[in-house]
Design a protein around this motif. Structure first.
Motif, short mmCIF file in Angstrom:
data_model
loop_
_atom_site.label_atom_id
_atom_site.label_comp_id
_atom_site.label_asym_id
_atom_site.label_seq_id
_atom_site.Cartn_x
_atom_site.Cartn_y
_atom_site.Cartn_z
N PRO A 278 0.83 -1.21 0.00
CA PRO A 278 0.00 0.00 0.00
C PRO A 278 0.86 1.25 0.00
CG PRO A 278 -0.02 -1.03 2.17
CD PRO A 278 0.73 -1.95 1.24
N VAL A 279 0.35 2.30 -0.61
CA VAL A 279 1.04 3.58 -0.64
C VAL A 279 0.71 4.33 0.65
CG1 VAL A 279 1.25 5.79 -1.82
CG2 VAL A 279 0.95 3.67 -3.12
N VAL A 280 1.74 4.70 1.36
CA VAL A 280 1.56 5.45 2.60
C VAL A 280 1.99 6.88 2.34
CG1 VAL A 280 2.26 5.67 5.02
CG2 VAL A 280 2.04 3.40 3.97
N PRO A 281 1.09 7.86 2.53
CA PRO A 281 1.46 9.24 2.25
C PRO A 281 2.59 9.71 3.16
CG PRO A 281 -0.73 9.14 3.26
CD PRO A 281 -0.27 7.75 3.06
N HIS A 282 3.47 10.51 2.60
CA HIS A 282 4.58 11.08 3.37
C HIS A 282 4.04 12.20 4.26
CE1 HIS A 282 8.56 12.47 4.40
NE2 HIS A 282 8.26 13.67 3.97
N GLN A 283 4.31 12.08 5.55
CA GLN A 283 3.79 13.09 6.48
C GLN A 283 4.88 13.99 7.04
OE1 GLN A 283 1.59 10.86 9.34
NE2 GLN A 283 -0.14 10.61 7.97
N GLY A 284 6.05 13.93 6.48
CA GLY A 284 7.11 14.80 6.96
C GLY A 284 7.72 14.26 8.25
N ARG A 285 8.75 14.92 8.69
CA ARG A 285 9.43 14.50 9.91
C ARG A 285 8.68 15.02 11.12
NH1 ARG A 285 15.55 15.94 9.59
NH2 ARG A 285 15.14 15.67 11.78
N ARG A 286 8.52 14.18 12.11
CA ARG A 286 7.88 14.57 13.35
C ARG A 286 8.94 15.10 14.29
NH1 ARG A 286 2.97 11.29 15.36
NH2 ARG A 286 3.72 12.38 17.17
N ARG A 287 8.58 16.14 15.02
CA ARG A 287 9.50 16.69 16.00
C ARG A 287 9.25 16.02 17.35
NH1 ARG A 287 7.74 22.60 14.36
NH2 ARG A 287 5.88 21.40 14.14
N ALA A 288 10.28 15.89 18.14
CA ALA A 288 10.14 15.32 19.48
C ALA A 288 9.31 16.27 20.33
CB ALA A 288 11.52 15.14 20.11
N SER A 289 8.57 15.70 21.31
CA SER A 289 7.71 16.55 22.13
C SER A 289 8.52 17.61 22.87
CB SER A 289 6.88 15.72 23.11
OG SER A 289 7.67 15.23 24.16
N GLY A 290 9.74 17.31 23.25
CA GLY A 290 10.58 18.32 23.90
C GLY A 290 10.88 19.49 22.98
N ALA A 291 11.04 19.20 21.69
CA ALA A 291 11.29 20.27 20.73
C ALA A 291 10.04 21.13 20.57
CB ALA A 291 11.70 19.68 19.38
N LEU A 292 8.87 20.48 20.55
CA LEU A 292 7.63 21.24 20.45
C LEU A 292 7.42 22.11 21.68
CD1 LEU A 292 5.23 18.51 19.01
CD2 LEU A 292 6.24 20.44 17.80
N GLU A 293 7.70 21.55 22.84
CA GLU A 293 7.57 22.34 24.07
C GLU A 293 8.50 23.53 24.03
OE1 GLU A 293 8.18 19.74 27.40
OE2 GLU A 293 6.23 18.78 27.16
N GLY A 294 9.71 23.33 23.53
CA GLY A 294 10.67 24.42 23.43
C GLY A 294 10.19 25.52 22.50
N GLU A 295 9.58 25.13 21.37
CA GLU A 295 9.06 26.13 20.42
C GLU A 295 7.93 26.94 21.04
OE1 GLU A 295 8.09 24.58 16.52
OE2 GLU A 295 9.68 23.09 16.72
N VAL A 296 7.03 26.26 21.73
CA VAL A 296 5.89 26.95 22.35
C VAL A 296 6.40 27.86 23.47
CG1 VAL A 296 3.83 26.59 23.77
CG2 VAL A 296 4.17 25.24 21.69
N LEU A 297 7.32 27.37 24.28
CA LEU A 297 7.87 28.18 25.37
C LEU A 297 8.59 29.40 24.82
CD1 LEU A 297 8.18 28.43 28.39
CD2 LEU A 297 10.18 26.96 28.25
N ALA A 298 9.35 29.23 23.76
CA ALA A 298 10.06 30.36 23.15
C ALA A 298 9.06 31.40 22.62
CB ALA A 298 10.96 29.87 22.01
N ALA A 299 7.96 30.93 22.06
CA ALA A 299 6.94 31.87 21.56
C ALA A 299 6.35 32.67 22.71
CB ALA A 299 5.83 31.10 20.83
N LEU A 300 6.10 32.03 23.84
CA LEU A 300 5.56 32.74 25.01
C LEU A 300 6.58 33.73 25.57
CD1 LEU A 300 3.74 29.80 26.79
CD2 LEU A 300 2.67 31.87 25.88
N GLN A 301 7.85 33.35 25.59
CA GLN A 301 8.87 34.25 26.09
C GLN A 301 9.04 35.46 25.18
OE1 GLN A 301 11.98 31.31 26.57
NE2 GLN A 301 11.64 31.21 28.77
N ARG A 302 8.96 35.25 23.87
CA ARG A 302 9.06 36.37 22.93
C ARG A 302 7.89 37.33 23.09
NH1 ARG A 302 10.46 32.28 19.25
NH2 ARG A 302 8.33 32.29 18.46
N ALA A 303 6.73 36.78 23.38
CA ALA A 303 5.52 37.60 23.47
C ALA A 303 5.60 38.59 24.63
CB ALA A 303 4.28 36.72 23.62
N GLY A 304 6.19 38.18 25.73
CA GLY A 304 6.31 39.08 26.88
C GLY A 304 5.00 39.34 27.61
#
Length: 133
Positions: free
Chosen positions: A7-33
């Motif tokens: 079966p053909v499985v669609p490519h879904q791209g690379r998944r980021r680790a949950s720690g990386a996602l947490e880091g991105e969200v935390l960085a967004a909150l810190q930038r927002a002030g």
């Protein structure tokens, strides 16, 4: 006899680790002030994450006592408890608090410091250098 086609499985791209996602969200909150709702956090991340993923990440960070949250309308607004240096210090404390052999852990930590960091730590512990706090 023909071999079945896999079966053909669609490519879904690379998944980021949950720690990386947490880091991105935390960085967004810190930038927002300022505290942000999940929708506002999602908007700052250019729509890279779904709303439910952002809510999950914010809830996990709140559960880890990294974020505060206050009601805003029908949602919560989240803000970091401290800056990046403060978060790193909190992580170090948690590791140390979880160990019965604190003296051994601190000794090995200090032994692993380079000369410059060891001298700085010595000055900080003797009060020769005021901390940034």
């Amino acid at each position: 006899m023909a071999t079945p086609t896999p079966p053909v499985v669609p490519h879904q791209g690379r998944r980021r680790a949950s720690g990386a996602l947490e880091g991105e969200v935390l960085a967004a909150l810190q930038r927002a002030g300022a505290p942000l709702t999940p929708r506002e956090v999602q908007a700052t991340l250019s729509g890279e994450l779904t709303y439910s993923t952002v809510v999950t990440i914010l809830s996990r960070l709140h559960g880890k006592e990294v974020l505060t949250r206050t009601p805003r309308g029908r949602a919560y607004a989240y803000a970091p408890l401290t800056d990046e240096a403060g978060l790193a210090a909190r992580r170090m404390h948690k590791v140390l608090d979880g160990r019965a052999d604190r003296e051994v852990v601190l000794t090995r930590f200090a032994d692993g410091l380079n000369d410059e960091d060891a001298a700085l730590l010595r000055r900080l512990l003797t009060g020769a250098v005021p901390g940034p706090w």
